[in-house]
Scaffold this motif. Structure first.
Motif, mmCIF file in Angstrom:
data_model
loop_
_atom_site.group_PDB
_atom_site.id
_atom_site.type_symbol
_atom_site.label_atom_id
_atom_site.label_comp_id
_atom_site.label_asym_id
_atom_site.label_seq_id
_atom_site.Cartn_x
_atom_site.Cartn_y
_atom_site.Cartn_z
ATOM 1 N N LEU A 1 0.826 -1.215 0.000
ATOM 2 C CA LEU A 1 0.000 0.000 0.000
ATOM 3 C C LEU A 1 0.856 1.259 0.000
ATOM 4 N N SER A 2 1.928 1.248 0.816
ATOM 5 C CA SER A 2 2.703 2.474 0.972
ATOM 6 C C SER A 2 3.680 2.705 -0.178
ATOM 7 N N GLU A 3 4.295 1.614 -0.677
ATOM 8 C CA GLU A 3 5.418 1.804 -1.598
ATOM 9 C C GLU A 3 5.157 1.317 -3.027
ATOM 10 N N VAL A 4 4.325 0.291 -3.175
ATOM 11 C CA VAL A 4 4.198 -0.336 -4.488
ATOM 12 C C VAL A 4 2.947 0.129 -5.241
ATOM 13 N N ALA A 5 1.798 0.097 -4.573
ATOM 14 C CA ALA A 5 0.542 0.417 -5.253
ATOM 15 C C ALA A 5 0.547 1.858 -5.751
ATOM 16 N N ASN A 6 -0.121 2.085 -6.901
ATOM 17 C CA ASN A 6 -0.175 3.468 -7.356
ATOM 18 C C ASN A 6 -1.193 4.224 -6.512
ATOM 19 N N PRO A 7 -0.986 5.537 -6.355
ATOM 20 C CA PRO A 7 -1.761 6.310 -5.374
ATOM 21 C C PRO A 7 -3.272 6.179 -5.530
ATOM 22 N N LYS A 8 -3.732 6.051 -6.768
ATOM 23 C CA LYS A 8 -5.181 5.965 -6.971
ATOM 24 C C LYS A 8 -5.746 4.681 -6.396
ATOM 25 N N LEU A 9 -5.012 3.585 -6.660
ATOM 26 C CA LEU A 9 -5.428 2.282 -6.150
ATOM 27 C C LEU A 9 -5.390 2.302 -4.619
ATOM 28 N N LYS A 10 -4.363 2.947 -4.102
ATOM 29 C CA LYS A 10 -4.194 3.020 -2.651
ATOM 30 C C LYS A 10 -5.369 3.752 -2.008
ATOM 31 N N GLU A 11 -5.764 4.830 -2.638
ATOM 32 C CA GLU A 11 -6.904 5.617 -2.156
ATOM 33 C C GLU A 11 -8.129 4.739 -1.965
ATOM 34 N N PHE A 12 -8.252 3.742 -2.861
ATOM 35 C CA PHE A 12 -9.387 2.837 -2.795
ATOM 36 C C PHE A 12 -9.158 1.700 -1.800
ATOM 37 N N LEU A 13 -7.912 1.203 -1.759
ATOM 38 C CA LEU A 13 -7.642 0.001 -0.961
ATOM 39 C C LEU A 13 -7.580 0.286 0.535
ATOM 40 N N LYS A 14 -7.097 1.465 0.896
ATOM 41 C CA LYS A 14 -6.956 1.754 2.333
ATOM 42 C C LYS A 14 -8.292 1.673 3.075
ATOM 43 N N PRO A 15 -9.318 2.331 2.577
ATOM 44 C CA PRO A 15 -10.609 2.178 3.262
ATOM 45 C C PRO A 15 -11.118 0.742 3.242
ATOM 46 N N MET A 16 -10.762 -0.014 2.189
ATOM 47 C CA MET A 16 -11.179 -1.415 2.115
ATOM 48 C C MET A 16 -10.609 -2.190 3.303
ATOM 49 N N ILE A 17 -9.325 -1.953 3.563
ATOM 50 C CA ILE A 17 -8.670 -2.634 4.690
ATOM 51 C C ILE A 17 -9.406 -2.301 5.978
ATOM 52 N N GLU A 18 -9.754 -1.033 6.111
ATOM 53 C CA GLU A 18 -10.460 -0.602 7.304
ATOM 54 C C GLU A 18 -11.807 -1.291 7.405
ATOM 55 N N LEU A 19 -12.448 -1.430 6.258
ATOM 56 C CA LEU A 19 -13.753 -2.091 6.206
ATOM 57 C C LEU A 19 -13.625 -3.525 6.712
ATOM 58 N N PHE A 20 -12.562 -4.191 6.281
ATOM 59 C CA PHE A 20 -12.391 -5.570 6.705
ATOM 60 C C PHE A 20 -12.024 -5.664 8.171
ATOM 61 N N ALA A 21 -11.338 -4.642 8.665
ATOM 62 C CA ALA A 21 -11.018 -4.624 10.092
ATOM 63 C C ALA A 21 -12.294 -4.526 10.917
ATOM 64 N N GLY A 22 -13.373 -4.043 10.292
ATOM 65 C CA GLY A 22 -14.608 -3.843 11.032
ATOM 66 C C GLY A 22 -15.551 -5.043 11.007
ATOM 67 N N ILE A 23 -15.147 -6.129 10.329
ATOM 68 C CA ILE A 23 -16.012 -7.311 10.296
ATOM 69 C C ILE A 23 -16.133 -7.877 11.712
ATOM 70 N N PRO A 24 -17.362 -8.098 12.179
ATOM 71 C CA PRO A 24 -17.525 -8.661 13.527
ATOM 72 C C PRO A 24 -16.821 -9.999 13.645
ATOM 73 N N THR A 25 -16.193 -10.237 14.768
ATOM 74 C CA THR A 25 -15.391 -11.457 14.905
ATOM 75 C C THR A 25 -16.265 -12.704 14.904
ATOM 76 N N VAL A 26 -17.519 -12.554 15.302
ATOM 77 C CA VAL A 26 -18.389 -13.726 15.291
ATOM 78 C C VAL A 26 -18.587 -14.216 13.856
ATOM 79 N N VAL A 27 -18.542 -13.290 12.915
ATOM 80 C CA VAL A 27 -18.659 -13.665 11.506
ATOM 81 C C VAL A 27 -17.446 -14.497 11.083
#
Lengths: 252, 316, 332
Positions: C133-159
């Motif tokens: 994310l920090s060094e390889v991905a191009n900035p546009k892709l990163k802009e999209f992927l960072k919130p995605m990671i956050e989204l996945f961090a929010g998945i309830p653990t019971v799921v």
């Protein structure tokens, strides 16, 4: 005959253990421009903030001595720092307009004083914008975001905002340091006009600017007031060696 | 000049950078597969009836209506407890309290509290809210065993303590991100502290505070461990609702002293303890899809808010 | 040193005994509203503080009673007298049997056997994702992927627990033929879903906070991208990356639902990752609902709570210190 507006006697200021201002005594005349010059870190900005007690906002600051404005010690227990700051306008190094419209920025000081009368607010807005020589540039977009203005316009709007509460003293902390020469010239012109009505204290690291706009100049070095005199005297015939070295560009 | 034309080959670099790409790709594919599985299996059962109906036929038929209701009720009360308390204490800590050793210890404790396991908060809820506060209320009011047992109120209160650090930390962050120069400008114009907070700080910090609140809701709604022994129920024939009557006029209210069904708990209990887990599998997937959709919706809203927040601040 | 004032001697100093109009204007105002608001916020702050203190107090109050009721050594082993009179030292968790055994050893082992592999897997994927994310991905892709990671961090653990139970366990049962269908490995995979986003986003933060000048300096000397990452970026971000791994490990130890659903919950003493284990968190979760208040078992569960609280609190503290050190180092 000149009248003293601010008179400071034996003033010390400490940040924690570190002494930032050492035994400052100075008398600042009314309705004149007084410039504080000196190398960065010399205490000139700190001292400016002493004059409207902005340093109160910083933790671990200790002070000693007195600051008299029209004979009243502003560090007295009887003094209300909020009321004090209403009487003393301040303009900062970088324009710090609120992310609101031009108009809202202008009337902020009035609004917090409880003035709600639309007519008064409108009149003050127009008056102060004219004072700050900004009216012609913004009269048709008063309700647009203030941050859409150019850098120089923003800083002049900051000055206008400070004038709107009708202070008696205006403190300026390097008001033109972030601006281009043209905007700087406009600000200097403005300062020149304002001194008929206000007592102005300006901190600057630009010696030409001090020479151009000020009547009195104080030279600070390492937290001490080295020399204070008429601007012409400071720049042509300073008494102290350090002052001479600084104004001739030998250090700083 | 020949040297410049020669393309430098960093073999190690090519290997490692592509390895990093590969690992990331594998991660994305696994996540998408799992998410896809939930969506495919779960959407089969998804319908309006599923969302609103009660479970029937020993949980093998019917819907998850009461579990959704319970989730909303618990998080609603949780927010009532946590958000005002969290936001106001953050304002005190950031705007009023002096920077001393004591306040720094508090800040650190709050930060670390956010990392304490949620099950530990469950223990606290049981020991403090139910057995200490609840039992004492019962003794004083002589209500028998009403408050001193697992119930919706205590689950909400415990989740509120759980999300309190989240609310405080995100509010502190939002307040901190308001530039000091703006406060200076306001004080310089003779504003009082509260005027500065109200007119300058809070308007700019609001989206940030909202982001934190939404994240807290999402966290609370998805949390299962602390409520396992705080009143979450396998199956309840009635919703935890009581009619609050003033004269002849009655309005249904959440009854905080009852047990409740909870979406996250529902998934857990169906998957591990129902008499026939295979038969309830479609319902498990359906509930999971609903829960994921709910948390994603909340988190996306939070992310969009923060995006707007950063954009506002970025313009300064 | 007092400044020379010879040239402004014609200044008229106002009479200080006479109160000027300015003095009147800046007289003290009583701001009752201002004060009430301040106390209102202070009361809220105090209440929040009380809750924080109460958590410490209640947990430790209940937990330390365990030491009175059970004794510290009993949390490690129990010397059981056998039928033939010999004494056998057992490390077992059987709080409900006639002769209750409270050894935390199997639970701590179970916790480590899920948390350590989970952290290792997450470190590989999380650090890689952070670098990507920090060094390889191009900035546009990163802009999209960072919130995605956050989204996945929010998945309830019971799921995640459910997914491991419903999909993961069967998949690996066919693939690896483990000792138990639900085991430490399945649980650690589930944990990875929680920890990878933590490590990834904190690693990305750490790498991102490195001044661009450093990268430019390295490129300017003719280094390739990988050489820059390997020799400049990663060493500079080392403490930040370590902190993210510590935080991830703390989170793995404290996670409940995934291990409760996927680890099999048998309190075995084993080092075999393919056997069922039981963690500290799962023990509290599974048994707290059934114990009676004031029993030895009840206090024993609170004692486990203290152990968990202490471990995670200190792991978080270490991570925070590491991160704040890094921040200081990186601000020039």
């Amino acid at each position: 005959m000149k009248e003293v507006k601010i008179s400071v006697n034996n003033f010390d200021l400490y940040y924690g253990e570190k002494q930032a201002l050492k035994n400052i005594s100075i008398e600042i005349p009314a309705k004149k421009v007084t410039a504080f010059i000196g190398p960065s870190g010399c205490g000139k900005s700190t001292f400016l903030r002493v004059l409207n007690r902005m340093n109160d906002l910083i933790d671990h600051v200790k002070i000693q001595g007195e600051v008299l404005i029209e004979g009243v010690n502003i560090y007295d227990k009887q003094i209300d720092v909020v009321n004090l700051r209403k009487r003393i306008g301040m303009v900062f190094q970088k324009s710090n307009l609120f992310p609101k419209t031009i108009y809202e920025n202008l009337i902020y000081g009035l609004k917090i004083n409880g003035i709600r009368d639309k007519k008064v607010l409108d009149e003050t807005a127009e008056k102060t914008l004219k004072q700050a020589a900004l009216w012609n540039e913004v009269y048709d977009r008063l309700h647009e975001p203030a941050l859409s203005l150019s850098g120089g316009q923003q800083q002049r709007l900051c000055i206008a905002r400070a004038l709107a509460v009708e202070p008696e003293i205006v403190l300026m902390d390097e008001p033109a340091s972030a601006l281009d020469p043209l905007s700087t010239a406009k600000i200097e012109e403005l300062i020149h006009e304002l001194k008929t009505k206000y007592t102005i204290v300006i901190v600057t690291h630009n010696m030409q600017q001090a020479a151009r706009v000020s009547d009195q100049t104080a030279f600070f070095y390492l937290g001490e007031l080295i020399e204070y005199d008429k601007t012409s005297k400071i720049f042509t015939n300073p008494t102290k060696k350090q002052t001479e070295d600084y104004v001739t560009g030998r250090f700083g | 000049m020949e040297q410049l034309k020669q393309k430098h080959k960093d073999v190690q670099g090519i290997i490692f950078i592509n390895l990093i790409r590969l690992l990331f790709l594998v991660l994305v594919i696994i996540l998408l597969l799992l998410l896809g599985k939930i969506v495919v299996e779960g959407s089969g059962i998804l319908s309006l009836e599923f969302v609103f109906d009660s479970p029937r036929n020993n949980m093998t038929k019917g819907g998850i209506g009461p579990a959704i209701f319970g989730t909303i009720a618990v998080t609603f009360i949780m927010i009532l407890f946590a958000v005002p308390l969290g936001v106001f204490s953050a304002i005190y800590l950031n705007e009023y309290a002096k920077d001393t050793f004591f306040t720094r210890v508090i800040r650190t404790s709050i930060n670390n509290l956010a990392g304490v396991p949620s099950i530990v908060f469950g223990l606290f809820g049981l020991g403090f809210f139910i057995l200490f506060i609840g039992r004492n209320i019962d003794d004083v009011l002589e209500t028998g065993l009403l408050f001193g047992q697992p119930a919706l109120l205590w689950a909400s209160a415990t989740l509120a303590v759980l999300v309190l650090p989240i609310v405080i930390v995100s509010t502190l962050e939002a307040l901190n991100s308001v530039p000091k120069t703006h406060r200076d400008a306001s004080y310089g114009l003779g504003a009082t502290k509260w005027q500065t907070i109200k007119h300058v700080v809070l308007p700019q910090a609001r989206p940030g505070i909202l982001t934190g609140t939404i994240l807290a809701i999402s966290r609370g709604a998805g949390e299962t461990a602390p409520i396992l022994f705080l009143g979450a129920a396998f199956f309840l024939p009635n919703l935890p609702v009581v009619d609050l009557c003033i004269g002849d006029y009655c309005i249904p209210m959440i009854n905080p002293t009852e047990q409740f069904m909870y979406l996250a708990y529902h998934i857990f209990i169906l998957a591990t303890q129902s008499s026939n887990p295979t038969k309830t599998l479609p319902i498990q997937y359906g509930s999971t899809l609903v829960l994921i959709a709910l948390t994603f919706l909340l988190n996306i809203t939070a992310i969009l808010f923060r995006y707007r927040f950063r954009k506002i601040l970025g313009r300064l | 040193m007092i400044a020379e004032q010879s040239h402004i001697t014609d200044i008229k100093t106002p009479d200080r005994s006479q109160e000027s109009s300015f003095g009147k204007k800046i007289k003290k105002s009583i701001r009752i509203k201002e004060r009430i608001i301040k106390y209102f916020f202070a009361v809220n702050g105090a209440m929040a503080l009380v809750f924080i203190i109460l958590i410490f107090v209640f947990l430790f109050k209940e937990g330390f009673k365990a030491l009175e009721h059970i004794g510290f050594l009993d949390f490690i082993y129990l010397d059981q007298v056998q039928a033939d009179g010999s004494v056998k030292r057992v490390y077992e968790w059987y709080p409900t049997s006639a002769e209750a055994r409270y050894s935390l050893v199997p639970l701590i082992l179970g916790t480590l056997l899920t948390a350590i592999p989970g952290t290792i897997i997450s470190t590989i994927f999380g650090v890689a994702a952070g670098i990507y994310l920090s060094e390889v991905a191009n900035p546009k892709l990163k802009e999209f992927l960072k919130p995605m990671i956050e989204l996945f961090a929010g998945i309830p653990t019971v799921v995640l627990g459910f997914i491991m139970l419903a999909v993961g366990a069967s998949f690996f049962n066919d693939l690896l033929n483990p000792v138990n269908r639900l085991n430490a490995f399945i649980a650690s995979l589930g944990l990875s879903f929680v920890i990878i986003p933590i490590i990834a986003s904190l690693t990305e933060d750490a790498l991102h906070s490195i001044p661009n000048d450093l990268r430019m300096a390295s490129y300017g000397l003719g280094a390739t991208k990988w050489q820059t990452i390997r020799h400049v970026i990663l060493p500079a971000a080392f403490s930040g990356v370590s902190a993210s791994i510590i935080l991830g490990f703390g989170r793995a130890i404290g996670e409940t639902m995934i291990v409760l659903m996927a680890s099999g919950n048998a309190a075995n003493i084993t080092a075999n990752i393919f056997e069922s284990v039981r963690t500290m968190t799962a023990t509290i979760a599974a048994e707290m609902g059934e114990v009676s208040q004031g029993s030895d078992h009840y206090y024993a569960l609170f004692f486990i709570g203290i152990v968990l609280f202490t471990i995670t609190f200190f792991l978080n503290l270490i991570a925070e210190i590491v991160i704040s050190k890094m921040r200081k180092k990186n601000t020039f």
